[in-house]
Design a protein around this motif. Sequence first.
Motif, PDB file in Angstrom:
ATOM      1  N   SER A 215      27.341 -10.397  34.158  1.00 34.17           N
ATOM      2  CA  SER A 215      28.613 -11.021  34.522  1.00 34.17           C
ATOM      3  C   SER A 215      28.434 -12.526  34.585  1.00 34.17           C
ATOM      4  CB  SER A 215      29.105 -10.516  35.887  1.00 34.17           C
ATOM      5  OG  SER A 215      28.245 -10.975  36.919  1.00 34.17           O
ATOM      6  N   ALA A 216      29.540 -13.245  34.562  1.00 38.23           N
ATOM      7  CA  ALA A 216      29.492 -14.696  34.716  1.00 38.23           C
ATOM      8  C   ALA A 216      28.891 -15.069  36.067  1.00 38.23           C
ATOM      9  CB  ALA A 216      30.889 -15.282  34.558  1.00 38.23           C
ATOM     10  N   ASP A 217      29.251 -14.319  37.097  1.00 43.24           N
ATOM     11  CA  ASP A 217      28.722 -14.597  38.434  1.00 43.24           C
ATOM     12  C   ASP A 217      27.202 -14.443  38.473  1.00 43.24           C
ATOM     13  OD1 ASP A 217      29.286 -15.019  41.402  1.00 43.24           O
ATOM     14  OD2 ASP A 217      28.181 -13.112  41.433  1.00 43.24           O
ATOM     15  N   ALA A 218      26.682 -13.391  37.879  1.00 43.09           N
ATOM     16  CA  ALA A 218      25.233 -13.171  37.870  1.00 43.09           C
ATOM     17  C   ALA A 218      24.521 -14.252  37.076  1.00 43.09           C
ATOM     18  CB  ALA A 218      24.916 -11.790  37.295  1.00 43.09           C
ATOM     19  N   GLN A 219      25.098 -14.642  35.945  1.00 46.13           N
ATOM     20  CA  GLN A 219      24.478 -15.693  35.134  1.00 46.13           C
ATOM     21  C   GLN A 219      24.431 -17.005  35.900  1.00 46.13           C
ATOM     22  OE1 GLN A 219      22.831 -15.844  32.309  1.00 46.13           O
ATOM     23  NE2 GLN A 219      22.633 -18.053  32.511  1.00 46.13           N
ATOM     24  N   PHE A 220      25.535 -17.380  36.532  1.00 42.57           N
ATOM     25  CA  PHE A 220      25.593 -18.631  37.282  1.00 42.57           C
ATOM     26  C   PHE A 220      24.583 -18.620  38.430  1.00 42.57           C
ATOM     27  CE2 PHE A 220      27.262 -21.947  39.993  1.00 42.57           C
ATOM     28  CZ  PHE A 220      27.838 -22.858  39.121  1.00 42.57           C
ATOM     29  N   ARG A 221      24.515 -17.518  39.153  1.00 45.92           N
ATOM     30  CA  ARG A 221      23.609 -17.425  40.291  1.00 45.92           C
ATOM     31  C   ARG A 221      22.147 -17.433  39.831  1.00 45.92           C
ATOM     32  NH1 ARG A 221      26.289 -15.781  44.966  1.00 45.92           N
ATOM     33  NH2 ARG A 221      24.671 -14.435  45.824  1.00 45.92           N
ATOM     34  N   ALA A 222      21.871 -16.783  38.718  1.00 45.97           N
ATOM     35  CA  ALA A 222      20.504 -16.781  38.199  1.00 45.97           C
ATOM     36  C   ALA A 222      20.068 -18.195  37.845  1.00 45.97           C
ATOM     37  CB  ALA A 222      20.399 -15.868  36.980  1.00 45.97           C
ATOM     38  N   SER A 223      20.927 -18.942  37.175  1.00 39.99           N
ATOM     39  CA  SER A 223      20.569 -20.301  36.756  1.00 39.99           C
ATOM     40  C   SER A 223      20.435 -21.233  37.955  1.00 39.99           C
ATOM     41  CB  SER A 223      21.621 -20.831  35.780  1.00 39.99           C
ATOM     42  OG  SER A 223      21.602 -20.095  34.582  1.00 39.99           O
ATOM     43  N   LYS A 224      21.303 -21.064  38.922  1.00 33.71           N
ATOM     44  CA  LYS A 224      21.196 -21.878  40.140  1.00 33.71           C
ATOM     45  C   LYS A 224      19.863 -21.615  40.837  1.00 33.71           C
ATOM     46  CE  LYS A 224      23.811 -23.119  44.292  1.00 33.71           C
ATOM     47  NZ  LYS A 224      25.066 -22.892  45.054  1.00 33.71           N
ATOM     48  N   LEU A 225      19.433 -20.379  40.853  1.00 33.96           N
ATOM     49  CA  LEU A 225      18.148 -20.030  41.454  1.00 33.96           C
ATOM     50  C   LEU A 225      16.997 -20.638  40.648  1.00 33.96           C
ATOM     51  CD1 LEU A 225      16.267 -18.526  43.380  1.00 33.96           C
ATOM     52  CD2 LEU A 225      16.658 -16.442  42.013  1.00 33.96           C
ATOM     53  N   LYS A 226      17.094 -20.617  39.343  1.00 34.08           N
ATOM     54  CA  LYS A 226      16.048 -21.195  38.503  1.00 34.08           C
ATOM     55  C   LYS A 226      15.840 -22.672  38.816  1.00 34.08           C
ATOM     56  CE  LYS A 226      17.043 -17.978  34.707  1.00 34.08           C
ATOM     57  NZ  LYS A 226      17.645 -17.806  33.368  1.00 34.08           N
ATOM     58  N   ALA A 227      16.942 -23.416  38.958  1.00 31.53           N
ATOM     59  CA  ALA A 227      16.832 -24.835  39.301  1.00 31.53           C
ATOM     60  C   ALA A 227      16.216 -25.015  40.685  1.00 31.53           C
ATOM     61  CB  ALA A 227      18.205 -25.491  39.237  1.00 31.53           C
ATOM     62  N   HIS A 228      16.608 -24.167  41.618  1.00 28.21           N
ATOM     63  CA  HIS A 228      16.041 -24.240  42.973  1.00 28.21           C
ATOM     64  C   HIS A 228      14.538 -24.003  42.960  1.00 28.21           C
ATOM     65  CE1 HIS A 228      15.099 -23.259  47.134  1.00 28.21           C
ATOM     66  NE2 HIS A 228      14.660 -22.090  46.712  1.00 28.21           N
ATOM     67  N   LEU A 229      14.080 -23.045  42.191  1.00 24.88           N
ATOM     68  CA  LEU A 229      12.659 -22.702  42.191  1.00 24.88           C
ATOM     69  C   LEU A 229      11.808 -23.875  41.705  1.00 24.88           C
ATOM     70  CD1 LEU A 229      12.741 -19.027  40.866  1.00 24.88           C
ATOM     71  CD2 LEU A 229      12.387 -19.802  43.229  1.00 24.88           C
ATOM     72  N   TYR A 230      12.250 -24.563  40.683  1.00 23.01           N
ATOM     73  CA  TYR A 230      11.470 -25.708  40.213  1.00 23.01           C
ATOM     74  C   TYR A 230      11.605 -26.908  41.142  1.00 23.01           C
ATOM     75  CZ  TYR A 230       9.255 -24.008  36.032  1.00 23.01           C
ATOM     76  OH  TYR A 230       8.417 -23.336  35.169  1.00 23.01           O
ATOM     77  N   THR A 231      12.743 -27.044  41.806  1.00 22.84           N
ATOM     78  CA  THR A 231      12.867 -28.094  42.823  1.00 22.84           C
ATOM     79  C   THR A 231      11.882 -27.837  43.959  1.00 22.84           C
ATOM     80  OG1 THR A 231      15.217 -28.344  42.301  1.00 22.84           O
ATOM     81  CG2 THR A 231      14.457 -29.277  44.384  1.00 22.84           C
TER      82      THR A 231
ATOM     83  N   HIS B 218      35.280 -19.494  36.208  1.00 21.59           N
ATOM     84  CA  HIS B 218      36.154 -19.822  37.340  1.00 21.59           C
ATOM     85  C   HIS B 218      36.165 -18.692  38.375  1.00 21.59           C
ATOM     86  CE1 HIS B 218      37.555 -23.478  35.608  1.00 21.59           C
ATOM     87  NE2 HIS B 218      38.259 -22.920  34.632  1.00 21.59           N
ATOM     88  N   SER B 219      35.822 -17.494  37.940  1.00 16.66           N
ATOM     89  CA  SER B 219      35.927 -16.339  38.836  1.00 16.66           C
ATOM     90  C   SER B 219      34.648 -16.044  39.599  1.00 16.66           C
ATOM     91  CB  SER B 219      36.341 -15.108  38.037  1.00 16.66           C
ATOM     92  OG  SER B 219      35.325 -14.764  37.095  1.00 16.66           O
ATOM     93  N   ILE B 220      33.604 -16.858  39.439  1.00 16.47           N
ATOM     94  CA  ILE B 220      32.364 -16.599  40.164  1.00 16.47           C
ATOM     95  C   ILE B 220      32.602 -16.736  41.669  1.00 16.47           C
ATOM     96  CG2 ILE B 220      30.959 -17.406  38.229  1.00 16.47           C
ATOM     97  CD1 ILE B 220      30.493 -20.013  39.828  1.00 16.47           C
ATOM     98  N   ARG B 221      31.715 -16.137  42.457  1.00 14.41           N
ATOM     99  CA  ARG B 221      31.792 -16.300  43.904  1.00 14.41           C
ATOM    100  C   ARG B 221      31.465 -17.754  44.252  1.00 14.41           C
ATOM    101  NH1 ARG B 221      27.634 -11.836  45.802  1.00 14.41           N
ATOM    102  NH2 ARG B 221      26.892 -12.162  43.668  1.00 14.41           N
ATOM    103  N   ALA B 222      32.441 -18.468  44.777  1.00  9.23           N
ATOM    104  CA  ALA B 222      32.252 -19.889  45.044  1.00  9.23           C
ATOM    105  C   ALA B 222      33.219 -20.334  46.126  1.00  9.23           C
ATOM    106  CB  ALA B 222      32.459 -20.697  43.764  1.00  9.23           C
ATOM    107  N   TRP B 223      33.031 -21.552  46.583  1.00 10.17           N
ATOM    108  CA  TRP B 223      33.767 -22.050  47.740  1.00 10.17           C
ATOM    109  C   TRP B 223      35.282 -22.065  47.521  1.00 10.17           C
ATOM    110  CZ3 TRP B 223      36.803 -26.179  46.619  1.00 10.17           C
ATOM    111  CH2 TRP B 223      36.423 -26.995  45.539  1.00 10.17           C
TER     112      TRP B 223
END
Length: 729
Positions: free
Chosen positions: A160-176, A493-498
């Motif tokens: 899903s778009a939500d899973a893809q967005f969350r996966a990529s956000k996690l990837k950036a966090h891990l390298y940070t 636009h439909s991902i879980r977000a604020w």
Amino acid sequence: MARDRREEKTGFQESAPYGASYDLQTDFVMVYGIDETMPERIRQWSEKGYIIHLMTGVAWGNYQDYLDGHVDGRNHWDEAQTDRNGERIIHGVTPDIPYMVPTLSYTNFLAESIRLAVDAGVEAIHLEEPEFWVNGGYSEAFKREWRLYYREPWSPPHSSADAQFRASKLKAHLYTRSLDRLCTELKEYALTRYERDLRFYVPTHSLINYTQWRIVSPESQLIDLPSVDGYIAQIWTGTSRTPNVYKGIRKERTFETAYLEYGIMQELVRGTGKRMWFLHDPIEDNPTYTWADYKQNYCRIVVASLLHPEVSRYEVSPWPRRVFEGQYPSEDGSGKEGIPPGYATMLLNIMHTLGNMEHELEPAEELMSRVGVLIADSAMFQRLKFDENSSDPLNKYDGTSTAALASNGDTDLLDFSSFYGLALPLLKQGIPVRPVQLDNVRRFADYLSDYRVLLLSYEFMKPEFPDLHFALAGWVRNGGALIYVGDDSDPYHSIRAWWNEGSLSYASPREHLFAQLDIDGAHSSVNSVGKGAVGYLAVNPDSCANSAEGAAALLDMVASTVSSVASAPVELQTKHYFHLRRGPYIIAAVLEESVAETPLTIAGPVIDLFDPELPILPEVSLAPDEQAFLYDVVKGRPAHGGVECIAASSRIEALAQSEAGFEFRVKGPERIRAVARFYCPKKPVSAMLACSGKKEIILFEWDAASETVLLKYEHRSDVDVVVKVRWES
């Protein structure tokens, strides 16, 4: 041209031991890679006078001992980045060098390895390319990190778009997280063990390129890490020749793409006090092009970078050994050949000239008319399509071939038309468009104060915090012109977000933004908001790239919005070129596909720094898709009226003038033909080169009109090589 190496204005990276044929004589060298040969390589380069840095990959390397469990007794192959088919994502072609999930265990292993470089005495460490591929996220290690970070079961990123967005956000966090731990721990180690202040830098591609190539990296998140001292902007022909679409035509636009890439990279240090080096590469990773192709694109890249005067440090070449010793296809297709002598001389001229560039801001009036295109780190987070017509993109693209992507339906993603559709129509009008890091709006007060016009779309990225909209609304009410382009069709636009959780129930972040601006988003319109204005073009930004009509519609909306600003008027001057002065240097580029096809004439006398003979020209005429890097002979003349170096393909040291003439020491790659042009108040009568107790006559050309002399010689590997010029008494 004499300068202190401690300024670290120019440098290069090299994995090989010292070699006289690629001794570029920059200020510092980044010794590449940690292995048993590292201490000896450091010693060799240090003996030649270089400031020593170390560079190593943070996402991959020869880490077989760690992967096989020889380090801690546990097999770590489950930490390799893996795609949905269970295939490891490999760096290069060697199957035992995968890209890694930066777990804490892997980070600790890297720390121990890098500690060896600290012990060897390096002054700075570059941890390059923290990269997590979009088609990764399926390894067991990543699944564990997901559970720890999100406190929920792992979801396949392609589901899903939500899973893809969350996966990529996690990837950036891990390298940070990994970079923060590495830099902080090793800085403390250097300080407590050696009382030495160790510096850390991150060489990274631009946000634009990583988004195009479908790679996730921390990018602006690193601004928040005090342990990171700066960056290298890894921009070169290989990234900037990636095709894009303008007016429906897909092709390479190396200069324009590079201009935008360097523009977003300088945003990572603007106002932070951190360092940035701009990278140039005289060739590229793809070895299939000719020297003429490499040279043409090198000139485009250099000029694009110099049009961003906020940065004045440069990595002049990665891997100079492959440049000066490598073999590449000949023009006639008969085989391979080494670097042409003229190109080698020209490269050295440019590399040493870059060491003289100063940090200079553009004129205030140009700053006030600058146009920005907003882009956020989240652009990297939504690089899979989720619609009924999308295919299943599994391939990774590293800039060497588009065939696999094109055959798999990935060309649209690679084009990144939603961004270029906003940027190129304005850039092609000669308007100084800058990518603006949306994430920085909440990091720095008055971050947007340099801009009068901003373009924004949430069809290719998402705002991660609602207060960004409060800042944008305030900027508009104070006199800004905001143009929003989008039709709310993006499935992300439909991902879980604020904007759709808790008490908020907006269908898209655009709706929340327009609520703060008190405007209606029912159809395309221009609205006055306070002293400013908001233009709304209710189309997908891809359409602004896919046809001439789409580009025209965007330009019309920009013009209408700008004319509706109630405060001081905004004037956007269109032209078919860029032209900038930096001290005595003139940087210019004439655009193709622009508002005119006439040449740009620059009055002289000027010296063409892209010509290995450094000629003095009465004027220069540039046609579309031509660039120039020039030296203004009149403006650059020293006030003291004595001898001074204008440009040279050598490191010039110990310049001394006497009644009889002048002399100086030269250093550069062995057997490379060198030139040097000097201001010279008297006509020379002789020139010679002295080394190892021997002297030889060298050629010189005197230009009476400019009172300059051009000297021609060949580099030697001797320690002391002195050029002596005698003039008429």
